[in-house]
Every structure is written in structure tokens, then in C-alpha cells.
Design a protein around this motif. Structure first.
Motif, PDB file in Angstrom:
ATOM      1  N   ASP A  60       5.715   0.160 -10.544  1.00  0.00           N
ATOM      2  CA  ASP A  60       5.001   1.399 -10.307  1.00  0.00           C
ATOM      3  C   ASP A  60       4.743   2.153 -11.606  1.00  0.00           C
ATOM      4  OD1 ASP A  60       6.987   1.871  -7.375  1.00  0.00           O
ATOM      5  OD2 ASP A  60       5.042   0.912  -7.577  1.00  0.00           O
ATOM      6  N   ALA A  61       5.647   2.042 -12.575  1.00  0.00           N
ATOM      7  CA  ALA A  61       5.501   2.768 -13.834  1.00  0.00           C
ATOM      8  C   ALA A  61       4.290   2.281 -14.620  1.00  0.00           C
ATOM      9  CB  ALA A  61       6.769   2.618 -14.674  1.00  0.00           C
ATOM     10  N   THR A  62       3.939   1.013 -14.479  1.00  0.00           N
ATOM     11  CA  THR A  62       2.801   0.482 -15.217  1.00  0.00           C
ATOM     12  C   THR A  62       1.493   0.710 -14.480  1.00  0.00           C
ATOM     13  OG1 THR A  62       3.076  -1.706 -14.244  1.00  0.00           O
ATOM     14  CG2 THR A  62       4.205  -1.279 -16.335  1.00  0.00           C
ATOM     15  N   ALA A  63       1.567   0.912 -13.164  1.00  0.00           N
ATOM     16  CA  ALA A  63       0.347   1.103 -12.381  1.00  0.00           C
ATOM     17  C   ALA A  63      -0.135   2.536 -12.559  1.00  0.00           C
ATOM     18  CB  ALA A  63       0.622   0.829 -10.904  1.00  0.00           C
ATOM     19  N   GLY A  64      -1.441   2.707 -12.636  1.00  0.00           N
ATOM     20  CA  GLY A  64      -2.006   4.039 -12.740  1.00  0.00           C
ATOM     21  C   GLY A  64      -2.070   4.685 -11.369  1.00  0.00           C
ATOM     22  N   PRO A  65      -2.559   5.908 -11.331  1.00  0.00           N
ATOM     23  CA  PRO A  65      -2.670   6.575 -10.038  1.00  0.00           C
ATOM     24  C   PRO A  65      -3.730   5.895  -9.173  1.00  0.00           C
ATOM     25  CG  PRO A  65      -3.709   7.875 -11.761  1.00  0.00           C
ATOM     26  CD  PRO A  65      -3.021   6.715 -12.435  1.00  0.00           C
ATOM     27  N   THR A  66      -3.544   5.988  -7.865  1.00  0.00           N
ATOM     28  CA  THR A  66      -4.550   5.444  -6.960  1.00  0.00           C
ATOM     29  C   THR A  66      -5.784   6.334  -7.036  1.00  0.00           C
ATOM     30  OG1 THR A  66      -3.803   6.758  -5.087  1.00  0.00           O
ATOM     31  CG2 THR A  66      -2.764   4.583  -5.383  1.00  0.00           C
TER      32      THR A  66
ATOM     33  N   GLN B 126      -5.563   3.287   8.333  1.00  0.00           N
ATOM     34  CA  GLN B 126      -5.764   4.709   8.632  1.00  0.00           C
ATOM     35  C   GLN B 126      -4.461   5.317   9.157  1.00  0.00           C
ATOM     36  OE1 GLN B 126      -8.430   6.334   7.816  1.00  0.00           O
ATOM     37  NE2 GLN B 126      -7.844   8.287   8.645  1.00  0.00           N
ATOM     38  N   ILE B 127      -3.775   4.596  10.018  1.00  0.00           N
ATOM     39  CA  ILE B 127      -2.474   5.059  10.509  1.00  0.00           C
ATOM     40  C   ILE B 127      -1.503   5.180   9.333  1.00  0.00           C
ATOM     41  CG2 ILE B 127      -0.474   4.463  11.942  1.00  0.00           C
ATOM     42  CD1 ILE B 127      -2.458   3.040  13.851  1.00  0.00           C
ATOM     43  N   ALA B 128      -1.519   4.188   8.440  1.00  0.00           N
ATOM     44  CA  ALA B 128      -0.635   4.211   7.268  1.00  0.00           C
ATOM     45  C   ALA B 128      -0.945   5.413   6.381  1.00  0.00           C
ATOM     46  CB  ALA B 128      -0.768   2.919   6.475  1.00  0.00           C
ATOM     47  N   ARG B 129      -2.200   5.690   6.180  1.00  0.00           N
ATOM     48  CA  ARG B 129      -2.593   6.829   5.347  1.00  0.00           C
ATOM     49  C   ARG B 129      -2.032   8.128   5.917  1.00  0.00           C
ATOM     50  NH1 ARG B 129      -6.726  10.178   5.726  1.00  0.00           N
ATOM     51  NH2 ARG B 129      -7.374  11.296   3.880  1.00  0.00           N
ATOM     52  N   HIS B 130      -2.145   8.302   7.236  1.00  0.00           N
ATOM     53  CA  HIS B 130      -1.601   9.506   7.869  1.00  0.00           C
ATOM     54  C   HIS B 130      -0.071   9.538   7.789  1.00  0.00           C
ATOM     55  CE1 HIS B 130      -5.343  11.160   9.343  1.00  0.00           C
ATOM     56  NE2 HIS B 130      -5.695   9.957   9.747  1.00  0.00           N
ATOM     57  N   ALA B 131       0.561   8.398   7.946  1.00  0.00           N
ATOM     58  CA  ALA B 131       2.028   8.330   7.853  1.00  0.00           C
ATOM     59  C   ALA B 131       2.500   8.656   6.430  1.00  0.00           C
ATOM     60  CB  ALA B 131       2.530   6.950   8.291  1.00  0.00           C
ATOM     61  N   ILE B 132       1.746   8.225   5.430  1.00  0.00           N
ATOM     62  CA  ILE B 132       2.076   8.529   4.036  1.00  0.00           C
ATOM     63  C   ILE B 132       1.969  10.039   3.799  1.00  0.00           C
ATOM     64  CG2 ILE B 132       1.223   8.314   1.654  1.00  0.00           C
ATOM     65  CD1 ILE B 132       0.500   5.363   2.433  1.00  0.00           C
ATOM     66  N   ILE B 133       0.912  10.636   4.309  1.00  0.00           N
ATOM     67  CA  ILE B 133       0.736  12.083   4.175  1.00  0.00           C
ATOM     68  C   ILE B 133       1.901  12.807   4.840  1.00  0.00           C
ATOM     69  CG2 ILE B 133      -0.680  14.046   4.923  1.00  0.00           C
ATOM     70  CD1 ILE B 133      -3.137  12.133   4.522  1.00  0.00           C
TER      71      ILE B 133
ATOM     72  N   PHE C  15       0.829  -1.203   0.000  1.00  0.00           N
ATOM     73  CA  PHE C  15       0.000   0.000   0.000  1.00  0.00           C
ATOM     74  C   PHE C  15       0.868   1.259   0.000  1.00  0.00           C
ATOM     75  CE2 PHE C  15      -2.341   3.173   2.656  1.00  0.00           C
ATOM     76  CZ  PHE C  15      -3.372   3.448   1.779  1.00  0.00           C
ATOM     77  N   THR C  16       1.872   1.300   0.888  1.00  0.00           N
ATOM     78  CA  THR C  16       2.723   2.484   0.971  1.00  0.00           C
ATOM     79  C   THR C  16       3.636   2.612  -0.247  1.00  0.00           C
ATOM     80  OG1 THR C  16       4.340   1.325   2.337  1.00  0.00           O
ATOM     81  CG2 THR C  16       2.670   2.591   3.484  1.00  0.00           C
ATOM     82  N   LEU C  17       4.121   1.495  -0.761  1.00  0.00           N
ATOM     83  CA  LEU C  17       4.964   1.538  -1.964  1.00  0.00           C
ATOM     84  C   LEU C  17       4.174   2.086  -3.144  1.00  0.00           C
ATOM     85  CD1 LEU C  17       7.628   0.963  -3.402  1.00  0.00           C
ATOM     86  CD2 LEU C  17       6.837  -1.382  -3.761  1.00  0.00           C
ATOM     87  N   ASN C  18       2.941   1.660  -3.274  1.00  0.00           N
ATOM     88  CA  ASN C  18       2.083   2.160  -4.351  1.00  0.00           C
ATOM     89  C   ASN C  18       1.842   3.662  -4.198  1.00  0.00           C
ATOM     90  OD1 ASN C  18       0.368   1.982  -6.638  1.00  0.00           O
ATOM     91  ND2 ASN C  18      -1.395   1.918  -5.284  1.00  0.00           N
ATOM     92  N   ALA C  19       1.691   4.114  -2.969  1.00  0.00           N
ATOM     93  CA  ALA C  19       1.409   5.529  -2.727  1.00  0.00           C
ATOM     94  C   ALA C  19       2.640   6.412  -2.873  1.00  0.00           C
ATOM     95  CB  ALA C  19       0.819   5.706  -1.332  1.00  0.00           C
ATOM     96  N   LEU C  20       3.812   5.891  -2.495  1.00  0.00           N
ATOM     97  CA  LEU C  20       5.016   6.720  -2.455  1.00  0.00           C
ATOM     98  C   LEU C  20       5.988   6.459  -3.597  1.00  0.00           C
ATOM     99  CD1 LEU C  20       5.602   6.520   1.385  1.00  0.00           C
ATOM    100  CD2 LEU C  20       4.718   8.472   0.099  1.00  0.00           C
ATOM    101  N   GLY C  21       5.991   5.249  -4.148  1.00  0.00           N
ATOM    102  CA  GLY C  21       6.862   4.937  -5.268  1.00  0.00           C
ATOM    103  C   GLY C  21       8.327   4.774  -4.922  1.00  0.00           C
ATOM    104  N   ASP C  22       8.668   4.658  -3.663  1.00  0.00           N
ATOM    105  CA  ASP C  22      10.065   4.519  -3.245  1.00  0.00           C
ATOM    106  C   ASP C  22      10.141   3.420  -2.189  1.00  0.00           C
ATOM    107  OD1 ASP C  22      12.351   5.145  -1.274  1.00  0.00           O
ATOM    108  OD2 ASP C  22      12.852   6.427  -2.990  1.00  0.00           O
ATOM    109  N   ARG C  23      10.897   2.377  -2.480  1.00  0.00           N
ATOM    110  CA  ARG C  23      10.964   1.224  -1.582  1.00  0.00           C
ATOM    111  C   ARG C  23      11.494   1.591  -0.192  1.00  0.00           C
ATOM    112  NH1 ARG C  23      10.258  -3.592  -4.371  1.00  0.00           N
ATOM    113  NH2 ARG C  23      10.415  -3.397  -6.628  1.00  0.00           N
TER     114      ARG C  23
END
Length: 181
Positions: free
Chosen positions: A105-111, A77-84, A35-43
Motif C-alpha cells: 500500500d505504501a508504494t501504491a498511489g491514491p485511487t 457498488q455494494i463494496a463501495r458503500h461498505a467502504i464508505i 479493492f477494499t484493501l487498496n481503499a482502506l489500507g488495513d487487512r
């Protein structure tokens, strides 16, 4: 599994051995990492955020309310806030080295969240004056420098700088009016 997860959270509060937290980590770290990798794009940043999620969960285990949702929902929910928070930190202190997005990540579209935010920003941009909209688009979407914008628009660099400052300020106010922070 949700009832055993709720029991794990209860045990986390008093578990000095850390076994309850390790069990929670084993159960959810993989999907939270995705989830976080998809949102941030950086391992690397995604790994840090997952660690932060479990640190926050451990610190705030007493605030978990099973009546409001499952442990999984609470962790997301905690992850979402941490991503923000991670995105805000990155915008204040951009990294020196630019990382290329992973092939996955390059092939995946935006969330959906990213798409909604994009639509909201586009709507907010439409509420700005044409001059303000132009400098924001040239600077932030086309990546032009202040000097390049000045040449493109036939304006002095100082005018472009002040116009950009006021444009960003106006955009922030419009986004706040729209309830976006």
C-alpha cells in the motif's frame, strides 16, 4: 460468465444450502478484497468489509437488476458503500492502535476516488476564510494539537478551539453545497 452470475443471484434467493452464495464468494471475494484493501489500507478491516459485502448481497439479492449492470458491477457498488460505512465508523470511533500501512500500500498511489475527494476538499478549503483554513490545515494536515496551534498563531487556546469548531462546520456546509457528503 455474466449470465451464469445472474443465475447465481437468482439461486441465492431460494438456496437454503448456501452453495450459490459460496460460488459467488469464490468468484469475487479475491478481487473485492484487493479493492477494499487498496481503499482502506488495513487487512483486517478489508476482510470484514468483504464479508459485509456478501452479507448485504445475500440479504438484498432480490434487488439485483440485470438491466442495470452485471453482478460484478453490483457487488462493487455494494463494496463501495461498505467502504464508505467503514470509513465513517473509523472516523467516529478511531482505533486505539495505529496500523502501519502495508508495504504494498505504501508504494501504491491514491485511487482515483481518493484523488478526486482530495481535490474537492482542497477546493472547499479555498472557499473558507483564511483563519478557518489555517486552523484546519494546522490541525488536520499537520497534526498539531490545539495548544500547539495556539502557540503557532499567538492566540488563546479557547479561541483556537472555537475557531476550529466553526471552521469544520463551515467546511461541512461548503462540502454539502458542492454535493459531497
Amino acid at each position: 460468465m455474466p449470465s451464469s452470475d445472474a443465475q447465481l443471484i437468482q439461486r441465492v434467493r431460494a438456496d437454503e444450502s448456501g452453495e450459490a452464495m459460496r460460488a459467488l464468494y469464490r468468484a469475487y471475494s479475491g478481487e473485492l478484497y484487493g479493492f477494499t484493501l487498496n481503499a482502506l489500507g488495513d487487512r483486517g478491516i478489508a476482510e470484514e468489509v468483504v464479508q459485509e459485502v456478501f452479507t448485504r448481497a445475500w440479504r438484498h439479492a432480490g434487488t439485483y437488476d440485470p438491466g442495470r449492470g452485471s453482478v460484478r458491477t453490483w457487488l462493487y457498488q455494494i463494496a463501495r458503500h461498505a467502504i464508505i460505512d467503514a470509513r465513517r465508523r473509523a472516523s467516529v470511533r478511531p482505533s486505539l492502535a495505529r496500523h502501519e500501512p502495508d508495504e504494498v500500500d505504501a508504494t501504491a498511489g491514491p485511487t482515483i476516488e481518493q484523488a478526486m475527494l482530495g481535490w474537492q476538499v482542497a477546493s472547499a478549503l479555498e472557499r473558507l476564510s483564511p483563519e478557518h483554513r489555517q486552523v484546519i490545515r494546522l490541525a488536520h494536515f499537520q497534526g498539531l494539537s490545539m495548544r500547539e496551534i495556539a502557540e503557532h498563531c499567538g492566540l488563546p487556546v479557547g479561541t483556537v478551539k472555537s475557531r476550529t469548531w466553526y471552521a469544520l462546520r463551515s467546511l461541512r456546509l461548503v462540502l454539502e453545497e458542492m454535493g459531497i457528503r
